[in-house]
Design an enzyme around this catalytic site. Structure first.
Site, short mmCIF file in Angstrom:
data_model
loop_
_atom_site.label_atom_id
_atom_site.label_comp_id
_atom_site.label_asym_id
_atom_site.label_seq_id
_atom_site.Cartn_x
_atom_site.Cartn_y
_atom_site.Cartn_z
N THR A 63 3.83 30.21 27.71
CA THR A 63 2.50 29.22 28.04
C THR A 63 1.47 30.28 26.88
O THR A 63 0.97 31.23 26.79
CB THR A 63 1.93 30.41 29.79
OG1 THR A 63 3.98 29.64 30.67
CG2 THR A 63 0.85 30.40 29.84
N ASP B 101 4.70 34.05 23.13
CA ASP B 101 4.98 33.24 24.60
C ASP B 101 5.24 32.20 25.22
O ASP B 101 3.81 31.54 24.05
CB ASP B 101 3.98 34.74 25.29
CG ASP B 101 3.63 33.87 26.45
OD1 ASP B 101 4.17 34.09 27.77
OD2 ASP B 101 2.61 34.13 27.23
N ASP C 198 -1.32 35.67 25.74
CA ASP C 198 -2.71 35.28 26.28
C ASP C 198 -2.74 36.47 27.63
O ASP C 198 -3.90 36.84 28.18
CB ASP C 198 -3.05 34.33 26.17
CG ASP C 198 -1.77 33.25 27.38
OD1 ASP C 198 -0.90 33.13 27.56
OD2 ASP C 198 -2.64 31.89 27.51
#
Length: 839
Positions: free
Chosen positions: A337, A335, A595
């Site tokens: 970000t 991912d 996250d």
């Protein structure tokens, strides 16, 4: 537009369409269900009420789950099947033979002690890291919200919720502000459930959008997911190919060992009319080396030391086999970000569109920042760039809009808010402006809010190509939460954000490329922007971007698209899950990092889920590995640790099982030929220590960057079986030649010494092959073991202690010649197996 502000009592104002916050206290105390429900408790419990409930034992007292107890560690290492067998044989030997024939028992005691100490160290590391990574729910008591340990929650506590928060105990919703909860981890239903006041929430679910608070109605072991969570994340050494493979090997060894040992006992004690005590000693000497007793120990030690090493790098391994699993991974889904970029962003520019007034746009953004009590990274960047006045008050989790803002936002009031959702790709807010005008605003992905072909998209594309993230501020016409709120929204401004790249991300991507691990960047952001970021970090194939809205739904076609492209944008949470499944359907071992709450489903379904320590509670709960230092650069260390464990255990397993094979074959040959077993326990203790025990310990803990290969049992046995057969054949041939050469008193000891010399030399050659590729310390290790045996042969008191004395010159040189021939055959066999079956 219908305004939906709530007054301070929680009741609806006239014209409100939001449901009234109904009382949830009816389920507050299950002990007295017939009592009238108490009034809503927006301030939570008082200190006195908390103390009273603690005294009654109504506490969330689920025990720490990160590791097994010291008692369990001792029991697991001491009470094993092979320890029982060796223990019985050891006791027998203590009574019937000299102490040197009982050395194998002391070695087992030492090995068991080492295993207990190493696992205890791993337990301490796990426990300390688990405390650091533990979720800290926010609980409101006496009107004050504070983070507390999950174990401190009591029955009736008011627990606040926000995006990414995990529901830690069962309860009933007391406050809801567009609250959406994902219960897929419990029910399998992927769609989020909208929760209103009075609705139940279950532990193990998590918030995907909105906020609120719930009253705890079940705590401790009564909570729905408490026992599941405790069992799922307990320290374990099972459920891995490595350990299940070793279990399979041990099962086969047991089957071979039992009938062979019975035959040997009958042969040595019944058929041969020898000294009883010596017959017992030689029988035990034949049984003990059949047991690969150190193999399980070294596997446990290797895993435990891996936990300690990774713990020093702030990496929490919630399930031990994850170390092994990540080493087998051939596709890593990242991912963007929080993984490639740091969590924070900066507003670099605001571009008004369609003649919008810049000061007006600034005021809208400033007030928009006041609309969400739990802003995501994008909104936080806007808040930092356009902070509200000191007197501003954001809406509470219960939906209260709060007083009119002072300072810069004076005269503007937030009347409603729509939290950001990964599924819709935008957030929203409704205002009453200073002149009394009502307005509805959306902030989110331009390519979602704008119609296809809009001229503004070309301008946005150019910004995305620079790796910038762009949000569109648009004015909507209808209700904020209407299904088609985005349709027809008038573009007002572009908010350009710059993402902070992680300084170590480029090196980590290069590491995976070097290790032939494919990297796929999967993000909810614009694909071109994500590709530009990945390109700056040097990701191979970053130019191959694909908008996930054009991704085929057929799993096979999706898998093809995933293999052909490296960067994917506008991916929904469900698509992330589907992409993981599609890659797995092609035989890939997939790791997923993330996250955010939108990563949870994919993290759970991936072979290995990796969460950042700063990530949401939900992601940390489902991930097998948590990077507490939030550093993506820690992943190579985990991969390296897994490869060290797998590669080295494969090496040492070959050593141990070669010994098992030659021991079983020697016993069978002895039974078939009706001769004395050639070795006493002391001989095989010496051989095992020098050719297996000491070298295996160093080899098991050495650096090893070999890529993990599947089929552990097959790969070990295809080398161990021929090596064991060659060693047994060479040793028994030397023994038979020596029986014809020597006669008279002391012949058996001379025969044993010659056979021991051959077996040692052949075993040393197996060790020399396994130690490749050579480094200075590996060469030194092999040489030191050879020197150790030479010292035993030349030092008189060691000759007596181990009953080893080479008699004459012809027979010892014959033993050496047979060993050299066996070594040549070993080389040929290993190379043929490598060519025939692969390394």
């Amino acid at each position: 537009m219908t305004q939906r502000a709530l007054d301070s009592s929680g009741e609806q104002t006239p014209g409100s369409s939001r449901p009234t916050m109904i009382d949830a206290g009816a389920e507050l105390d299950p002990v007295h269900p017939m009592e009238p429900p108490p009034a809503r408790r927006p301030d939570g419990l008082s200190t006195a009420e908390v103390a009273e409930r603690v005294a009654r034992g109504e506490v969330n007292d689920v025990p720490v789950r990160s590791s097994r107890s010291v008692t369990e560690i001792v029991r697991a290492n001491v009470f094993t099947r092979f320890n029982l067998i060796i223990g019985v044989l050891w006791v027998i030997m203590l009574f019937v033979a000299p102490i040197q024939d009982s050395l194998f028992g002391f070695v087992i005691v030492a090995n068991t002690g080492i295993g207990i100490i190493q696992e205890w160290r791993a337990k301490k590391t796990l426990d300390s890291l688990a405390v650091i990574g533990e979720a800290k729910p926010t609980v409101r008591r006496d009107g004050v919200a504070a983070e507390i340990s999950t174990s401190e929650i009591v029955l009736g506590d008011l627990v606040e919720l926000g995006p990414g928060d995990k529901v830690v105990v069962d309860g009933t919703v007391s406050e809801a502000d567009s609250l959406e909860i994902d219960e897929s981890l419990l029910t399998g239903e992927a769609d989020p459930v909208i929760k209103r006041a009075g609705d139940p929430v279950m532990s193990g679910s998590f918030v995907v959008a909105g906020g609120g608070a719930f009253t705890a109605t079940k705590v401790g072991r009564e909570a729905y997911a408490a026992q599941l969570a405790e069992e799922a994340s307990r320290f374990t050494l099972v459920h891995s190919e490595l350990r299940s493979g070793i279990s399979t090997i041990l099962k086969y060894v047991t089957w071979m060992m039992v009938p062979t040992a019975i035959g040997l006992i009958i042969s040595q004690l019944v058929v041969k009319d020898n000294n009883f005590k010596e017959s017992v000693a030689r029988t035990v000497g034949g049984i003990v080396p059949m047991i690969p007793e150190g193999l399980v120990l070294l596997t446990s030690v290797a895993f435990a030391i891996g936990v300690v090493r990774l713990g020093r790098k702030q990496c929490l391994v919630q399930e031990l086999p994850a170390i092994e699993g990540l080493a087998r991974v051939d596709v890593v889904c990242l991912d963007k970000t929080g993984t490639l970029t740091e969590g924070g962003m900066d507003v670099t520019e605001v571009r008004p569109l369609n003649g919008s007034d810049e000061a007006y746009v600034t005021q809208v953004l400033r007030t928009f920042g006041s609309s969400d009590p739990r802003p995501n990274a994008s909104l936080q960047a806007i808040i930092d760039a356009y902070p509200a006045g000191a007197g501003d008050a954001r809406p509470t989790a219960g939906g209260d809009a709060g007083p009119t803002a002072a300072g810069d936002t004076e005269g503007w009031t937030v009347t409603d808010a729509l939290p950001f959702s990964s599924a819709r790709k935008y957030s929203g807010a409704a205002f009453t402006e200073a002149d009394g005008t009502d307005s509805v605003w959306l902030l989110g992905a331009p390519d979602v809010l704008l119609s296809e072909g809009d001229a503004t998209l070309t301008e946005i594309e150019q910004l995305n190509e620079q790796g910038l993230r762009v949000l569109l501020l648009a004015r909507a016409e209808g209700e904020l939460d209407a299904p088609g709120a985005a349709a027809g929204a008038a573009p007002t401004a572009l908010v350009v954000l710059e993402q902070r790249l992680r300084p170590d991300a480029g090196d980590t991507l290069a590491y995976f490329a070097d290790q032939k691990v494919a990297t796929k960047v999967i993000s909810g952001d614009n694909a071109v922007s994500v590709g530009a970021v990945a390109g700056k970090l040097g990701l191979a194939g970053a130019e191959n971007t694909l908008d996930a809205r054009r991704l085929p739904t057929d799993p096979d076609e999706m898998a093809t698209a995933l293999e052909e492209n490296a960067v994917f944008g506008r991916v929904t949470p469900q698509q992330k899950r589907d992409m993981v499944a599609a890659l797995q359907s092609r035989g890939h071992t997939v790791a997923m990092t993330g996250d955010g709450v939108n990563d949870v489903l994919a993290l759970k379904d991936a072979d290995i889920g990796v969460s950042m320590g700063s990530g949401s509670e939900a992601t940390r709960a489902v991930a097998q590995i948590v990077l507490l230092n939030n550093s993506f650069a820690t992943l190579p260390s985990v991969v390296a640790e897994g490869r060290r464990v797998i590669g080295n255990i494969t090496r040492v397993a070959t050593l141990f099982l070669t010994k098992t094979v030659y021991s079983v074959l020697l016993a069978i040959l002895v039974v078939c030929t009706q001769v004395e077993y050639p070795f006493l326990p002391r001989h095989l203790t010496l051989l095992s220590t020098l050719t297996i025990g000491v070298p295996a310990f160093f080899l098991a803990l050495a650096p090893n960057k070999e890529r993990a290969q599947p089929h552990f049992v097959r790969r070990v046995m295809r080398y161990a079986i021929p090596s064991g057969v060659i060693a047994a054949a060479a040793t028994f041939a030397t023994y038979l030649v020596a029986r014809h050469y020597y006669s008279g008193e002391g012949a058996l000891e001379a025969e044993t010494s010659a056979a021991t010399l051959t077996l040692f030399l052949v075993s040393m050659w197996v060790l020399a092959i396994i130690a490749r590729p050579y480094t200075w310390w590996r060469v030194g290790l092999v040489a030191a073991m050879g020197l150790g045996f030479l010292i035993v042969l030349v030092v008189p008191w060691l000759q007596d202690f181990f009953a080893l004395k080479l008699v004459g010159a012809p027979m010892p040189w014959t033993a050496v010649g047979i060993a050299v021939a066996a070594a040549a055959l070993l080389e040929f066999t290993w190379r043929w197996v490598g060519r025939r079956f692969g390394a």
